[in-house]
Design an enzyme around this catalytic site. Structure first.
Site, PDB file in Angstrom:
ATOM      1  N   TYR A   1     -12.901  12.164  -0.477  1.00 53.68           N
ATOM      2  CA  TYR A   1     -12.360  11.825  -1.889  1.00 53.68           C
ATOM      3  C   TYR A   1     -13.223  12.212  -2.881  1.00 53.68           C
ATOM      4  CZ  TYR A   1     -10.334   8.080   1.520  1.00 53.68           C
ATOM      5  OH  TYR A   1      -9.715   7.666   2.339  1.00 53.68           O
TER       6      TYR A   1
ATOM      7  N   GLU B   1      -2.654   6.515  -5.470  1.00 51.80           N
ATOM      8  CA  GLU B   1      -2.763   5.453  -4.565  1.00 51.80           C
ATOM      9  C   GLU B   1      -2.756   3.793  -5.167  1.00 51.80           C
ATOM     10  OE1 GLU B   1      -4.383   4.241  -0.018  1.00 51.80           O
ATOM     11  OE2 GLU B   1      -5.101   6.153  -1.066  1.00 51.80           O
TER      12      GLU B   1
ATOM     13  N   TYR C   1      -7.936  14.400  -2.739  1.00 56.25           N
ATOM     14  CA  TYR C   1      -8.085  13.631  -1.066  1.00 56.25           C
ATOM     15  C   TYR C   1      -7.747  14.772  -0.085  1.00 56.25           C
ATOM     16  CZ  TYR C   1      -6.625  11.170   2.771  1.00 56.25           C
ATOM     17  OH  TYR C   1      -6.458  10.520   3.907  1.00 56.25           O
TER      18      TYR C   1
ATOM     19  N   GLU D   1     -13.024  12.539   6.092  1.00 58.11           N
ATOM     20  CA  GLU D   1     -11.967  12.241   5.264  1.00 58.11           C
ATOM     21  C   GLU D   1     -12.761  11.875   3.916  1.00 58.11           C
ATOM     22  OE1 GLU D   1      -8.503   8.803   4.909  1.00 58.11           O
ATOM     23  OE2 GLU D   1     -10.492   7.996   5.703  1.00 58.11           O
TER      24      GLU D   1
ATOM     25  N   ASN E   1       0.744  -1.265  -0.021  1.00 55.58           N
ATOM     26  CA  ASN E   1      -0.002   0.013  -0.081  1.00 55.58           C
ATOM     27  C   ASN E   1       0.678   1.275  -0.065  1.00 55.58           C
ATOM     28  OD1 ASN E   1      -2.445   1.549   2.048  1.00 55.58           O
ATOM     29  ND2 ASN E   1      -2.465   1.297   0.029  1.00 55.58           N
TER      30      ASN E   1
END
Length: 367
Positions: free
Chosen positions: A131, A221, A120, A129, A88
């Site tokens: 996105y 990501e 983000y 959070e 990741n």
């Protein structure tokens, strides 16, 4: 999978986890230093967890698999990345504070078997959070959440989702918080994002944001995959609202959201200032002031705000402030003090105290 222990040497990097088939992830949460826009540097290669500023932009890099990812910072607003059999990683360029801004980006993105390209960031009070996903691999990263409607931006339709993270790592430590998603139905790697459209769509769907106390980056990501990206970002000017479809009905977004209405500010002719309440709750609210240059360029602008006696600004971003009685004077930050003719910037703040009355905006002055 279990969380990877946080490296003790990265005191400025906080952890997070995102919904991606039940997998875990982390992201950086704080900045360091400042390089003014227009000050060039040679390319910088990053392979270890870090945050900071580079050629006038904030950057963040995190991986739980050192040696599998490289991110290279190039010209102002440009970065490239490559990951090979990583578990990741997440990284990108943007701004130290989120905002209602219009972001342009262009380049290439190869998500591999799992990954996404997204604008983000985080807000505080409430902790959220968020996105805005422009491209992703076979897995839709928002699909594990509850679908909350759609919004149209830059000729494309985005599906809105909301997720809840319980006792999960965040920019404020281990917390329970909401995740908001706008996932573009037609994937792309270049375009324009009007963040105000998404923020207003989330608000209309019952998904309020908090204060823009934390970063906003155009992030690449990758999760258990190999892939690459080469992205350049620009823009950053204040953006407005849009039209959203929520639960089958139409709601019109705009400059007014829950918690207050837009009030006008004054100007000396060199600049003007306009206030809006972006969010409110019983014991406080978030405000935003847009500063716009007049017919000629300006620098070193300042705007006075008059608060009620029971209102106190507890945090402010994209500017600095001084207070005399009930009057708070906000002056430009080093990176947004110079505006060309017609150009806008914005500063925001969180107030402790009743949402009404709204702050009164005085005359914007500048040199």
């Amino acid at each position: 999978m279990s969380e990877t222990p946080h490296k003790s040497g990265l005191s400025q990097v906080s952890r997070r986890r995102f919904v991606l088939g039940g997998a875990g992830a982390m992201a950086a949460a704080a900045g360091s230093g400042l390089l003014l826009p227009g000050t060039a540097r040679a390319d910088q290669v990053i392979t270890s967890n870090s945050t900071g500023t580079y050629n006038g932009y904030y950057y963040s890099f995190w991986t739980d698999s050192p040696g599998t990812v490289t991110m290279t910072l190039g010209a102002a607003g440009q970065y490239s990345s490559q990951w090979n059999n990583t578990n990741n990683w997440v990284g990108g360029l943007g701004w130290a504070n989120g905002s209602r801004r219009t972001v342009t980006y262009s380049g290439t993105f190869n998500p591999g078997s799992n990954g996404y390209l997204a604008l983000y960031g985080w807000t505080s009070n409430p902790l959220v959070e968020y996105y805005i996903v422009e491209n992703h691999g076979p897995y839709n990263p928002g699909s594990a959440g509850q679908q909350r409607g759609t919004v149209t931006d830059d000729g494309g339709t985005y599906t809105l989702y909301e997720s809840t993270r319980t006792n999960a790592p965040s920019v404020e430590g281990t917390r329970t918080f909401q995740q908001y998603w706008s996932v573009r139905q037609s994937k792309r790697s270049s375009g324009t994002i009007n963040t105000g459209r998404h923020f207003d769509a989330w608000q209309a769907a019952g998904m309020p944001l908090g204060a823009f106390s934390y970063y906003m980056i155009m992030a690449s990501e990758g999760y258990q995959s190999s892939g690459s990206s080469n992205i350049s970002i620009g823009g950053g000017g204040t953006s407005g609202g849009g039209t959203t479809a929520v639960g089958g009905s139409t709601a019109v977004g705009g400059s007014t959201t829950t918690g207050g209405s837009t009030t006008g500010g004054g100007g000396t002719g060199s600049c003007s200032a306009t206030y809006r309440t972006t969010n409110s709750w019983n014991s406080g609210f978030n405000g935003e002031v847009t500063v716009t240059a007049g017919g000629s360029g300006i620098s070193n602008w300042q705007v006075p705000l008059t608060l009620a006696s029971n209102q106190t600004i507890v945090s402010l971003w994209n500017g600095s402030m001084s207070r005399s009685g009930n009057v708070v004077t906000v002056t430009a930050a080093s990176y947004n003090r110079t505006l060309s003719a017609g150009q806008s910037t914005a500063f925001g703040f969180t107030v402790s105290g009743p949402p009404s009355p709204s702050p009164s905006v005085g005359s914007c002055t500048a040199s």
